[in-house]
Structure formats: structure tokens, C-alpha cells
Design an enzyme around this catalytic site. Structure first.
Site, short mmCIF file in Angstrom:
data_model
loop_
_atom_site.label_atom_id
_atom_site.label_comp_id
_atom_site.label_asym_id
_atom_site.label_seq_id
_atom_site.Cartn_x
_atom_site.Cartn_y
_atom_site.Cartn_z
N PHE A 125 0.87 -1.18 0.00
CA PHE A 125 0.00 0.00 0.00
C PHE A 125 0.91 1.24 0.00
O PHE A 125 2.05 1.17 0.47
CB PHE A 125 -0.93 -0.01 1.22
N ASP A 126 0.41 2.37 -0.50
CA ASP A 126 1.24 3.57 -0.70
C ASP A 126 2.07 3.97 0.52
O ASP A 126 3.24 4.28 0.41
CB ASP A 126 0.40 4.81 -1.01
N ASP A 216 0.50 -7.10 6.50
CA ASP A 216 -0.15 -5.79 6.55
C ASP A 216 -1.63 -6.12 6.68
O ASP A 216 -2.28 -6.53 5.72
CB ASP A 216 0.16 -4.98 5.29
N ALA A 218 -4.63 -4.70 7.51
CA ALA A 218 -5.76 -3.76 7.56
C ALA A 218 -7.12 -4.46 7.38
O ALA A 218 -8.08 -4.15 8.07
CB ALA A 218 -5.59 -2.67 6.50
N HIS A 450 -1.70 13.71 -6.15
CA HIS A 450 -3.15 13.68 -6.33
C HIS A 450 -3.92 14.33 -5.18
O HIS A 450 -5.06 14.73 -5.34
CB HIS A 450 -3.65 12.26 -6.62
N1 F0G Z 1 -2.10 -0.71 4.71
C1 F0G Z 1 -3.17 -0.83 3.90
C2 F0G Z 1 -3.37 -2.10 3.14
C3 F0G Z 1 -4.05 0.25 3.74
O1 F0G Z 1 -5.10 0.12 2.91
C4 F0G Z 1 -3.82 1.43 4.46
C5 F0G Z 1 -4.72 2.59 4.32
C6 F0G Z 1 -2.70 1.50 5.31
C7 F0G Z 1 -1.86 0.41 5.41
C8 F0G Z 1 -2.38 2.75 6.10
O2 F0G Z 1 -3.25 2.88 7.15
O3 F0G Z 1 -4.50 5.00 6.72
O4 F0G Z 1 -4.49 3.93 8.97
O5 F0G Z 1 -2.45 5.03 8.12
N2 F0G Z 1 -5.58 2.70 3.39
C9 F0G Z 1 -6.56 3.77 3.23
C10 F0G Z 1 -7.29 3.59 1.94
C11 F0G Z 1 -6.05 5.15 3.46
O6 F0G Z 1 -8.06 4.51 1.59
O7 F0G Z 1 -7.16 2.54 1.29
P1 F0G Z 1 -3.69 4.29 7.76
#
Ligand code: F0G
Length: 459
Positions: A125-126, A216, A218, A450
Site C-alpha cells: 500500500f502507498d 499488513d 488492515a 493527487h
Molecule cells: N495498509 C493498507 C493495506 C491500507 O489500505 C492502508 C490505508 C494503510 C496500510 C495505512 O493505514 O491510513 O491507517 O495510516 N488505506 C486507506 C485507503 C487510506 O483509503 O485505502 P492508515
């Protein structure tokens, strides 16, 4: 398949009224926002699909937890409640709360990256990719090739390409690799699940070469629901058992709790090594706060302790994943392409196919996102060439493998009628697609452009 909507296993007790602007008003708001959806005010949006992160509706149990959570600098009872529930669900000895996912990455990744050169993931993820870079390592994606074909309906398109992983380890040298990461579900590939078989194989390879493996985490619950439905071995397992099976393969995890733990803010780090945990505690105190709150208030710790468990409920997960499947089935009826099959937290519409006349450098994914706002007040975002920054060396625009418009669905927030508004808007846009024009950036930051770019519509 006929669209099926699994009814909500809850009823609504508090509501947030929404403003319904006219099309002319929305045109004005979008121009004022310089055609960047991040610059819109949330109150001017009817259905907000910008993210499923931190946008969830908490339950009455969580709201009463908010009142019960005690606010103490050290040793709050809500901290102990959270640790007890997290250990029970993830089976990890050491758990550290932090304020969100990227905070977990900031604390843990530099510990793993010390003296190393690379990190490999199914897909980063970014923010995870950014923290690997900030820690001095090069992030490498190693997803299965099916992920790149939006029409290929494979069960586990989020998987690591394990053959390629082993080749990469040999090529770059095991001693140079900081960590191997499985992102579950694989957000960047469209919320696509990862099988337990793949997590096991990735872990086996990582450990064969003495490299730590990290999850990871989430969307740990949504991933486990897909495993139960699609991986024979787990057809009769509970969601919690599947989580145990998955997490026992990993040495550590980072988690944004703003997704599957159904809270608005929070994160966790898990590890098994006392040595790593001691370092985590030190860095957490410097960056996040004392060990027993880690950047969170006591009330938020309590809501998270409760949300971790609520997120495992199978009736809830059937309804939750069912919302994506309902959207997907309606899009199938209309022949509107998306990353198929539907992922866990949203629909990633294939904007390249819906707006074939708009070249990648005029941002079809972003164009479709803005068109959804103009059409029906829906806010979505681009996952494509617009989101990619310019090449840091040549400053040329970079073409993404995908041109998606992501419709991320917040948890327990929108109803079937809202979902129908989304599909109907897409149908109307599809019917007048050839009249739609792309956009040009007139102002942009060198990184993560963006979020703040300014654009103008092309004539
Ligand atoms: N890892 C994954 C797979 C994520 O999707 C995200 C966040 C994070 C880490 C970072 O977590 O935002 O709590 O600091 N994804 C959100 C999205 C922002 O819109 O997909 P965070």
C-alpha cells in the site's frame, strides 16, 4: 448472477443528514475545488466513497465503550482490554497500539530495515511503500499475474507470486532483504484476497532464507471471510480460526484499525520477538506516546477493543462482502467492467474500458471519479496514472498498469438504495461516455500529487 442483497444485521439508531445539491451547484463546487475531489467539502458530497478507512459507523456497544474508556496516561483499563482481545484474535505475544496504520509502519519498518536494501510484498500500500523507502530500502511488488487482468475471475488475485519471490530473493541476496510482506486483502490490486495456502508458502520461503515475514493486516477479517468461502480446507472454520492460521505464519504485523476493526482511528503492531518489541516500545514512546496509549485516547482504545471482535461476526461479513457482490452483479448486468471478482472493500471500476477514448495521460480514472460527482454527488478516487507521481529522475508522467476509479464502501454506513444510486449513476455516465473529456494538471506537488493537484477540464 442475479444481484442478491444480504440484509443488514443491524438497525439504525443515529443518522447523519445529507445535503442534496443540484447538478449546477455541484458543477460550481467542483470548479472551486480545482477539479480535485480531495478539495471538496464533505458536506457537499452525497455518497462518500473516497475511502473505507476511518469512515465506518460504530455500534451502540462501541459508543458505550467510548463512555467507559478511562483517560489515563499510563495503565488505562481500556489498554488492557484491547491487548487481551488483540492477543486472543491474532495469537501474538506482544501488541502495541498506535494511532493508525502508517504510524505502525513508521515505528516497526525501520527496525526491520536496519542495514538492509530491499523489501518485497505481494503489493505494498502507498504508505507502506513510502515507509520502506524512508527506511532506506527499495520496495518491490511481487503479485500474481492474474491481478493485472481485470477480467480474470481468479479466487485469490491478491496472492504473492511465490515462484517469482524465490527468484527475487536469490537475485537480490537474502541477507539484503529486510522483510517479506503479505498485504491482506491486497488493496492496491482491488481489495483482492490472499489464500492461507499462499500465506503459508510465502512464510515457508521467507523462513527458509531467514527473512522475517510481516502481514499488513488492515483487512484481516474480510480476507478471512473470502478464505472461508473459497478455500476448501476452511469451509467449516470460524473466522477467528482462519485468522489464527494466517497470522501464525508471520513474525510481525502492522494494522490500520480504521478498516476491519470498524473504528474511526487506531492501529496496532504485533510481534513475537521480545527484542523487537523492546525496540518498538522505545520508538513508540518517541513518536506516538507512552506504551499504554500509543497515540490513542482511552475511549478510542475501548472502541477498538470492541470493534476487533465485532468485525469477526459472520452475519456482518456476509452482509458486508455481499454489498460488493451486489454492486458487482448489477454492473455485470450492464456490462460495466471492474476488477473482477469484486474485492472486499470496494469496487474498482475499469475506467480504461468505460472511457476508452480518454488516454492515460488525461486520467480516465480521475475523470470518471469527477463525473460521478457531477452526475450524483458521489465522491470516489483514481487508482491509476493520475495517482502515480512523475518519475523522480526524468520527471516524465508514468503510466499505471490500471486506470481504476475506486468506489470504497464504508462499513455499516450506506443502504441498498445508496448502492443503486451508484450503479444508476455509472449507467448514465456509460450512456453518454463519448461526450466526456479528460483533464489536465495545472499545478502539482512533486510527491503524492493527487492530494493537492489543481486541474482544468479539456475542451
Ligand atoms: N495498509 C493498507 C493495506 C491500507 O489500505 C492502508 C490505508 C494503510 C496500510 C495505512 O493505514 O491510513 O491507517 O495510516 N488505506 C486507506 C485507503 C487510506 O483509503 O485505502 P492508515
Amino acid at each position: 448472477m442475479k444481484p442478491i442483497y444480504y440484509p443488514e444485521p443491524f438497525r439504525i439508531k443515529a443518522v447523519e443528514p445529507l445535503k442534496m445539491l443540484t447538478r449546477a451547484e455541484r458543477e460550481k463546487k467542483l470548479a472551486e475545488a480545482n477539479y480535485n475531489e480531495f478539495a471538496l467539502k464533505a458536506e457537499d458530497v452525497y455518497i462518500d466513497l473516497l475511502t473505507d478507512s476511518g469512515t465506518n459507523a460504530m455500534s451502540s456497544a462501541q459508543w458505550s465503550g467510548v463512555m467507559m474508556g478511562d483517560e489515563s496516561y499510563a495503565g488505562a483499563s481500556s489498554y488492557f482490554h484491547l491487548i487481551e482481545n488483540a492477543k486472543d484474535i491474532f495469537g501474538f505475544e506482544f501488541i502495541q497500539p498506535v494511532h493508525q496504520g502508517r504510524a505502525a509502519e513508521k515505528v516497526l519498518i525501520p527496525i526491520l530495515a536496519e542495514g538492509k536494501k530491499y523489501a518485497i510484498a505481494n503489493m505494498f500500500f502507498d504508505t507502506t511503500r513510502a515507509h520502506v523507502g524512508l527506511a532506506g530500502c527499495i520496495p518491490i511488488d511481487c503479485v500474481v499475474p492474474e491481478a493485472l487482468d481485470t477480467t480474470c475471475r481468479a479466487d485469490f488475485k491478491g496472492n504473492m507470486d511465490t515462484e517469482k519471490l524465490e527468484k527475487l530473493i536469490k537475485e537480490y541476496g537474502a541477507e539484503n532483504i529486510a522483510v517479506i510482506v503479505e498485504t491482506i486483502t491486497n488493496n492496491s490490486a482491488g481489495g483482492q484476497p490472499v489464500s492461507v495456502a499462499n500465506i503459508r508458502e510465502t512464510s515457508r520461503i521467507a523462513h527458509k532464507y531467514g527473512i522475517p515475514m510481516m502481514i499488513d493486516a488492515a483487512r484481516y477479517a474480510e480476507n478471512s471471510y473470502f478464505v472461508k468461502k473459497r478455500e476448501k480446507e476452511f469451509a467449516n472454520s470460524s473466522i477467528k480460526d482462519i485468522i489464527h492460521e494466517s497470522f501464525k505464519c508471520a513474525d510481525c504485523f502492522t494494522m490500520s484499525a480504521k478498516k476491519d476493526a470498524i473504528v474511526n482511528m487506531g492501529g496496532l503492531i504485533g510481534c513475537r520477538s521480545k527484542e523487537i518489541y523492546d525496540k518498538v516500545k522505545q520508538r513508540c514512546i518517541s513518536f506516538e506516546g507512552f506504551v499504554t496509549y500509543g497515540g490513542m485516547s482511552g475511549r478510542d482504545l475501548e472502541a477498538l477493543a470492541i470493534g476487533l471482535k465485532e468485525g469477526l461476526d459472520e452475519d456482518y461479513l456476509r452482509y458486508r462482502i455481499g454489498q460488493m457482490e451486489y454492486l458487482a452483479a448489477r454492473l455485470d448486468e450492464e456490462g460495466i467492467a471492474y476488477q473482477a471478482p469484486a474485492g472486499g472493500h470496494g469496487i474498482f471500476v475499469d475506467a480504461k474500458k468505460l472511457l476508452p477514448h480518454i488516454p492515460w495521460y488525461q486520467y480516465p480514472g480521475h475523470t470518471l471519479a469527477l463525473e460521478l460527482y457531477l452526475e450524483a454527488g458521489i465522491r470516489a478516487c483514481d487508482i491509476g496514472s493520475y495517482m502515480l507521481d512523475r518519475d523522480p529522475v526524468t520527471h516524465e508522467e508514468q503510466q499505471s498498469a490500471f486506470e481504476f476509479t475506486r468506489l470504497a464502501i464504508p462499513r455499516r454506513v450506506y443502504t441498498q438504495a445508496h448502492l443503486d444510486v451508484i450503479v444508476d449513476a455509472l449507467i448514465n455516465i456509460r450512456d453518454r461516455a463519448s461526450e466526456i473529456k479528460g483533464y489536465k494538471i495545472v499545478e502539482e506537488a512533486p510527491v503524492l500529487r493527487h492530494f493537492t493537484a489543481k486541474l482544468v477540464p479539456l475542451k
